[in-house]
Design a protein around this motif. Structure first.
Motif, PDB file in Angstrom:
ATOM      1  N   LEU A 197      11.187 -44.887 -21.808  1.00 37.97           N
ATOM      2  CA  LEU A 197      11.233 -44.340 -23.167  1.00 37.97           C
ATOM      3  C   LEU A 197      12.512 -44.851 -23.813  1.00 37.97           C
ATOM      4  O   LEU A 197      12.598 -45.011 -25.020  1.00 37.97           O
ATOM      5  CB  LEU A 197      11.226 -42.809 -23.130  1.00 37.97           C
ATOM      6  CG  LEU A 197       9.887 -42.118 -22.892  1.00 37.97           C
ATOM      7  CD1 LEU A 197      10.042 -40.622 -22.886  1.00 37.97           C
ATOM      8  CD2 LEU A 197       8.850 -42.538 -23.913  1.00 37.97           C
ATOM      9  N   GLN A 256       4.364 -40.554 -26.082  1.00 38.84           N
ATOM     10  CA  GLN A 256       4.805 -41.863 -25.574  1.00 38.84           C
ATOM     11  C   GLN A 256       4.901 -41.838 -24.057  1.00 38.84           C
ATOM     12  O   GLN A 256       4.530 -42.794 -23.383  1.00 38.84           O
ATOM     13  CB  GLN A 256       6.166 -42.233 -26.179  1.00 38.84           C
ATOM     14  CG  GLN A 256       6.066 -42.672 -27.628  1.00 38.84           C
ATOM     15  CD  GLN A 256       7.422 -42.819 -28.285  1.00 38.84           C
ATOM     16  OE1 GLN A 256       8.385 -42.146 -27.928  1.00 38.84           O
ATOM     17  NE2 GLN A 256       7.505 -43.701 -29.266  1.00 38.84           N
ATOM     18  N   SER A 257       5.395 -40.705 -23.526  1.00 40.76           N
ATOM     19  CA  SER A 257       5.534 -40.611 -22.067  1.00 40.76           C
ATOM     20  C   SER A 257       4.169 -40.616 -21.374  1.00 40.76           C
ATOM     21  O   SER A 257       4.075 -40.886 -20.193  1.00 40.76           O
ATOM     22  CB  SER A 257       6.330 -39.365 -21.676  1.00 40.76           C
ATOM     23  OG  SER A 257       5.506 -38.221 -21.713  1.00 40.76           O
ATOM     24  N   MET A 258       3.122 -40.295 -22.131  1.00 48.11           N
ATOM     25  CA  MET A 258       1.775 -40.331 -21.547  1.00 48.11           C
ATOM     26  C   MET A 258       1.153 -41.711 -21.683  1.00 48.11           C
ATOM     27  O   MET A 258       0.029 -41.938 -21.241  1.00 48.11           O
ATOM     28  CB  MET A 258       0.848 -39.348 -22.277  1.00 48.11           C
ATOM     29  CG  MET A 258       1.220 -37.907 -22.108  1.00 48.11           C
ATOM     30  SD  MET A 258       0.227 -36.956 -23.274  1.00 48.11           S
ATOM     31  CE  MET A 258       1.288 -35.536 -23.466  1.00 48.11           C
ATOM     32  N   GLY A 259       1.860 -42.592 -22.342  1.00 44.78           N
ATOM     33  CA  GLY A 259       1.348 -43.950 -22.490  1.00 44.78           C
ATOM     34  C   GLY A 259       0.544 -44.172 -23.759  1.00 44.78           C
ATOM     35  O   GLY A 259      -0.243 -45.105 -23.839  1.00 44.78           O
ATOM     36  N   ARG A 276       3.048 -45.603 -17.568  1.00 45.26           N
ATOM     37  CA  ARG A 276       3.516 -44.293 -18.014  1.00 45.26           C
ATOM     38  C   ARG A 276       2.489 -43.201 -17.742  1.00 45.26           C
ATOM     39  O   ARG A 276       2.843 -42.058 -17.514  1.00 45.26           O
ATOM     40  CB  ARG A 276       3.844 -44.323 -19.505  1.00 45.26           C
ATOM     41  CG  ARG A 276       5.210 -44.904 -19.806  1.00 45.26           C
ATOM     42  CD  ARG A 276       5.432 -44.894 -21.293  1.00 45.26           C
ATOM     43  NE  ARG A 276       6.670 -45.568 -21.652  1.00 45.26           N
ATOM     44  CZ  ARG A 276       6.913 -46.030 -22.870  1.00 45.26           C
ATOM     45  NH1 ARG A 276       6.015 -45.897 -23.817  1.00 45.26           N
ATOM     46  NH2 ARG A 276       8.057 -46.613 -23.131  1.00 45.26           N
ATOM     47  N   ARG A 318      15.024 -40.995 -19.119  1.00 39.42           N
ATOM     48  CA  ARG A 318      14.193 -41.751 -20.056  1.00 39.42           C
ATOM     49  C   ARG A 318      14.124 -43.234 -19.709  1.00 39.42           C
ATOM     50  O   ARG A 318      13.204 -43.932 -20.139  1.00 39.42           O
ATOM     51  CB  ARG A 318      14.700 -41.543 -21.484  1.00 39.42           C
ATOM     52  CG  ARG A 318      14.131 -40.288 -22.086  1.00 39.42           C
ATOM     53  CD  ARG A 318      14.873 -39.794 -23.294  1.00 39.42           C
ATOM     54  NE  ARG A 318      14.290 -38.555 -23.770  1.00 39.42           N
ATOM     55  CZ  ARG A 318      14.392 -37.381 -23.157  1.00 39.42           C
ATOM     56  NH1 ARG A 318      15.091 -37.282 -22.047  1.00 39.42           N
ATOM     57  NH2 ARG A 318      13.812 -36.311 -23.646  1.00 39.42           N
ATOM     58  N   MET A 341       5.626 -36.179 -17.441  1.00 38.22           N
ATOM     59  CA  MET A 341       6.950 -35.760 -17.890  1.00 38.22           C
ATOM     60  C   MET A 341       6.854 -34.413 -18.591  1.00 38.22           C
ATOM     61  O   MET A 341       5.929 -34.185 -19.371  1.00 38.22           O
ATOM     62  CB  MET A 341       7.523 -36.813 -18.834  1.00 38.22           C
ATOM     63  CG  MET A 341       8.989 -36.597 -19.180  1.00 38.22           C
ATOM     64  SD  MET A 341       9.677 -38.084 -19.972  1.00 38.22           S
ATOM     65  CE  MET A 341      11.392 -37.606 -20.126  1.00 38.22           C
ATOM     66  N   ASN A 368      11.016 -44.096 -17.258  1.00 34.08           N
ATOM     67  CA  ASN A 368       9.697 -44.493 -17.764  1.00 34.08           C
ATOM     68  C   ASN A 368       9.817 -45.359 -19.017  1.00 34.08           C
ATOM     69  O   ASN A 368       8.876 -45.508 -19.781  1.00 34.08           O
ATOM     70  CB  ASN A 368       8.798 -43.277 -18.004  1.00 34.08           C
ATOM     71  CG  ASN A 368       9.368 -42.312 -19.007  1.00 34.08           C
ATOM     72  OD1 ASN A 368      10.427 -42.556 -19.591  1.00 34.08           O
ATOM     73  ND2 ASN A 368       8.676 -41.215 -19.239  1.00 34.08           N
ATOM     74  N   PHE A 376       9.371 -31.301 -20.636  1.00 36.37           N
ATOM     75  CA  PHE A 376      10.590 -31.267 -21.444  1.00 36.37           C
ATOM     76  C   PHE A 376      11.115 -29.845 -21.620  1.00 36.37           C
ATOM     77  O   PHE A 376      10.381 -28.878 -21.452  1.00 36.37           O
ATOM     78  CB  PHE A 376      10.301 -31.845 -22.834  1.00 36.37           C
ATOM     79  CG  PHE A 376       9.673 -33.210 -22.815  1.00 36.37           C
ATOM     80  CD1 PHE A 376      10.451 -34.347 -22.961  1.00 36.37           C
ATOM     81  CD2 PHE A 376       8.301 -33.359 -22.655  1.00 36.37           C
ATOM     82  CE1 PHE A 376       9.875 -35.605 -22.943  1.00 36.37           C
ATOM     83  CE2 PHE A 376       7.714 -34.619 -22.632  1.00 36.37           C
ATOM     84  CZ  PHE A 376       8.507 -35.742 -22.784  1.00 36.37           C
ATOM     85  N   GLU A 404       7.546 -38.052 -28.469  1.00 42.46           N
ATOM     86  CA  GLU A 404       8.087 -38.557 -27.212  1.00 42.46           C
ATOM     87  C   GLU A 404       7.151 -38.206 -26.042  1.00 42.46           C
ATOM     88  O   GLU A 404       6.920 -39.030 -25.154  1.00 42.46           O
ATOM     89  CB  GLU A 404       9.468 -37.962 -26.981  1.00 42.46           C
ATOM     90  CG  GLU A 404      10.230 -38.687 -25.900  1.00 42.46           C
ATOM     91  CD  GLU A 404      11.631 -38.162 -25.727  1.00 42.46           C
ATOM     92  OE1 GLU A 404      11.815 -36.934 -25.828  1.00 42.46           O
ATOM     93  OE2 GLU A 404      12.529 -38.963 -25.472  1.00 42.46           O
TER      94      GLU A 404
END
Lengths: 222, 360
Positions: free
Chosen positions: B57, A127-130, B84, B52, B89, B55, B91, A124
């Motif tokens: 996700l 993914q958040s970094m593209g 993105r 989420r 981000m 962006n 966590f 994840e």
């Protein structure tokens, strides 16, 4: 009793070489097929990065079918195919084809389960970094699961080694072949025992080396 | 300042075999550029789903999300991935690559963006200094403490110079002291780099510490939103009152709703459930005048101080006090009037949160 002369020693050395040749080449080609297959399974499963249920179902069934066929049966059923691919159906090279076909689905399962061990949070984050799916496979899934993958290789190697010995019954060459021909058909127990000990030793060595490498590459411990 | 994030009528439903779950029921939200915006709610309220969606996700079921003026729905996959890159981000679980060392982790987003390797290394080293971990360049995440891991994650999230940083329960796995240092770092990032920060949390203390604005969500709906200082002084919704007056984090709402007996320290004192009580909020710098003492002298009636506390709200210390008033109705009204005349925020407190309260 057979004398332990140069011929016998040479025969056994040749057996070791053949066994190693079959096992190594089969493991390598097994991974050429099994690794992408396993990645595809892990990626297309419903928790994967690109779920595709129909694809996963098909792969899942094919893998299960091939894995359920006993190796000896596969060896025989594949004779025409083997002859087509390598030109002959016996000897070490002839054994490699059924070994690969038999090992690939097993490898795919091992790879799939290794990849599924990777923490979803890290995926994840990527993914958040593209990151694209391809990047995630190359830079996250495979490197993060490398310890488990290497352990898998060790297990696969042991299994393929065992199968290669089995192939000896149909003239597959290698230590298994020697054990069957001398030990079983000619009642020469000493040769059989020596070959079995060598098979055990080979398995042990690779197991040990694989585990050592895996733990050396593991950075998850402080 | 303009809105960097605009969310309109955002709905997200999850369909399982047995049921359809409405995780978000039409959320509207605007986040200003340069803000530190808090989203607070109990677990399961939908706040993680909401962040989420910011962006993509998670793809919303309906509604729109605009980031820096671009509607995410309209973007192609490649464009979305590129966008993105401009939203960092972090966590709760840090989510670092465990098999890569610190510097490689920080360089990862730059690698994804296709940046030059030397420049990426240089940038990563600068960021390591920003998060005070310059000497840990070659360490692996497993060798770091939780706070250090989160610092690495922050450095990684900032590598591509994002304009927005999303923090999903970023301090929930940390002890109070480490939490404070991480919040300090986030504040610094907001001030010095101008990064807009969205903080998802279930801890009111986190919102009070660093947020300027806050949205309270409950059961997938936004129940109250506004400036933290304003909501702190005049909580309107039930959820806000629980958060602020009773000092309960959303985790404790459930227990409180079920009115579990003997639930010690967090419960209000017994007397609070009886008399008429008010809560007053004041700036500590305005507390030189002895308001309460003067009031008691003037009315010649005692008041009961049930709770007095100072809390850090968005960087300024705010005092809060809960008073039990004398029985006479007239005196009660006059006392409230007296306090309001002195510019104090006065709030009725009822033992039973189910009852509505006037917000004055």
């Amino acid at each position: 009793m057979l004398n332990w002369d140069a011929t016998v020693v040479n025969m056994i050395l040749k057996g070791i070489a053949e066994t190693l040749y079959m096992t190594c080449v089969s493991t390598i080609f097994g991974y050429v097929l099994g690794l992408p297959l396993g990645v595809l399974c892990a990626v297309s499963d419903k928790e994967g990065i690109r779920p595709n249920q129909p694809l996963y179902r098909v792969l899942d069934i094919v893998i299960n079918i091939v894995r359920s066929i006993p190796f000896l049966i596969l060896l025989i059923v594949l004779i025409p195919f083997t002859r087509f691919v390598v030109g002959k159906s016996y000897g070490s090279t002839g054994t490699i084809v059924p070994l690969v076909i038999s090992a690939a689905p097993f490898i795919a399962r091992m790879v799939e389960s290794s990849i599924k061990e990777v923490d979803h949070g890290v995926v994840e984050a990527a993914q958040s970094m593209g990151a694209s799916n391809w990047t995630i496979i190359r830079k996250v899934l495979l490197p993060e699961s490398r310890v488990s993958l290497i352990t898998g290789v060790t297990i696969v190697f042991g299994t393929v080694l065992g199968y290669s010995a089995m192939a000896g019954t149909v003239g597959g060459g290698g230590l298994g072949d020697i054990a069957i021909r001398y030990g079983y058909y000619r009642y020469q127990a000493d040769i059989m025992i020596v070959t079995v000990i060598l098979l055990v030793a080979l398995t042990q060595i690779f197991q040990f080396a694989g585990m050592k490498l895996a733990s050396k590459l593991d950075r998850r411990r402080a | 300042m303009s809105d960097i994030i605009e969310v309109k009528n955002l709905v997200k439903t999850f369909t399982t075999k047995d049921a359809t779950i409405e995780a978000l029921k039409g959320i509207d939200l605007n986040i200003e550029e340069g803000d530190v915006f808090g989203i607070i709610g109990m677990s399961g309220a939908g706040k993680s789903t909401l962040v989420r969606c910011l962006n993509f996700l998670e793809k919303p079921t309906s509604g729109t999300v605009m980031v820096e003026g671009r509607e995410l729905e309209s973007l192609k996959d490649a464009e979305l991935r590129k966008l993105r890159g401009s939203i960092g981000m972090i966590f709760q679980g840090f989510n670092l690559l465990m098999q890569s060392n610190v510097i490689t982790n920080i360089m990862f987003p730059l690698e994804i963006a296709g940046a030059d390797k030397d420049k990426a290394l240089e940038r990563a080293r600068t960021l390591l200094k920003t998060v005070d971990l310059a000497e840990k360049e070659k360490a692996y995440p497993a060798q770091l403490s939780g706070g250090q891991k989160q610092r690495v994650a922050i450095a990684r999230a900032l590598a591509t110079e994002p304009r927005i940083l999303l923090c999903d329960e970023a301090t929930s796995a940390l002890d109070p002291q480490t939490t404070a240092s991480i919040l300090e770092l986030l504040r610094k990032i907001n001030k010095e780099m101008g990064v807009t920060i969205v903080v998802i949390t279930h801890q009111m203390s986190v919102v009070r510490e660093i947020c300027n604005n806050v949205a309270i969500i409950e059961d997938g709906a936004l129940v109250e939103t506004g400036r933290v200082a304003e909501i702190f002084a005049h909580p309107k919704s039930k959820a806000a009152k629980r958060l602020i007056i009773e000092g309960k984090d959303p985790d404790e709402w459930e227990a409180q709703n079920k009115a579990i007996a003997g639930n010690g320290s967090m419960e209000l004192p017994a007397e609070l459930h009886e008399d008429r009580k008010i809560r007053i909020v004041f700036q500590t710098n305005s507390s030189y005048e002895p308001v309460i003492a003067n009031m008691i002298l003037r009315f010649g009636k005692p008041v009961n101080i049930l709770r007095a506390d100072t809390k850090n709200v968005g960087g300024t210390a705010k005092g809060e006090m809960i008073l039990g008033l004398p029985k006479e109705k007239d005196t009660q009204e006059e006392m409230i009037k007296y306090l309001k005349e002195r510019d104090l925020a006065v709030e009725e407190v009822t033992g039973n949160v189910e009852l509505g309260c006037n917000s004055s």
